[in-house]
Enzyme design. Structure first.
Site: not given
Length: 226
Positions: A13, A15
């Site tokens: 991922d 963020d």
């Protein structure tokens, strides 16, 4: 063979894992919530973590009882306004905004010839990686526009493995959001959570911060988990 020895790739991922763009998303969404009259809260902000743009807007509108107050065209305008604000914010990012330990971890993965991809709901991932100076590590990025369902559906992490030419069982997924961890687990990958172990209790292993995210620590924790 140990679980770790079968790993050939890492699916990240973006963020909250590579950089704290979550704070920038929060700032941009807070502005939209104020505009539509939805009271802002930490609980609302948490619900938006790891969630795509259109779904996030729907969550904000429902939280304020505004789900029927806007046409589809007006919703598109609101989502576009949020994204434009967010893009202005990410234009200020520099390599100094990479989270602690991540540069060393990515370098170590590269040195050990692990493949790496990005599985983020953000359509701005390429721009963020460029601002951070990390493009060379991630030639493969899942295009959110090709997805049918967002996290916690496993589709994005399945694609994150596929674009590396790997099976999910050969990959470790790294996430900071509960919805992301659920997606990794459902994809059949090993899930590494970054953050609160109670929030990320579904993860195979959890590190409180990125500063302790290393190959040695992952290998050791997986041996303990086994």
């Amino acid at each position: 063979m140990s679980i770790f020895k079968q790993i050939k790739g890492f699916v990240f991922d973006l963020d909250g894992v590579i950089t704290d763009t979550a704070r920038l998303h929060t700032k941009a969404w807070h502005e939209i919530a104020d505009q539509v009259g939805t009271p802002w809260s930490h609980e609302l902000a948490d619900k938006l973590r790891g969630i795509g743009r259109e779904e996030s807007l729907d969550i904000i509108l429902r939280a304020g009882g505004k789900q029927d107050a806007y046409t589809d065209a007006e919703k598109t305008q609101l989502a576009t306004a949020k994204n434009e604000h967010y893009q202005r914010l990410i234009s200020t990012l520099t390599p100094q905004d990479i989270l602690p330990g991540i540069p060393e971890f990515l370098h170590d993965l590269h040195e050990h010839e692990y493949l790496m991809s990005i599985a983020s709901a953000s359509r701005n991932a390429p721009a963020v990686l460029e601002r951070l100076g990390l493009t060379q590590y991630f030639p493969k990025i899942v295009d959110p526009n090709c997805l049918h369902t967002g996290k916690p559906n496993p589709e994005i992490f399945i694609k994150g493995a596929a674009i590396l030419g790997l099976e999910p069982r050969q990959c470790i997924g790294v996430e900071d959001a509960a919805a992301g961890v659920q997606a990794i687990d459902a994809a059949g990958e090993i899930s590494v959570g970054i953050g609160d172990k109670d929030v990320l209790r579904g993860a195979t292993i959890v590190f409180p911060t990125t500063s302790t995210l290393t190959l040695a620590n992952i290998s050791g924790r997986l041996k303990e988990a086994a």
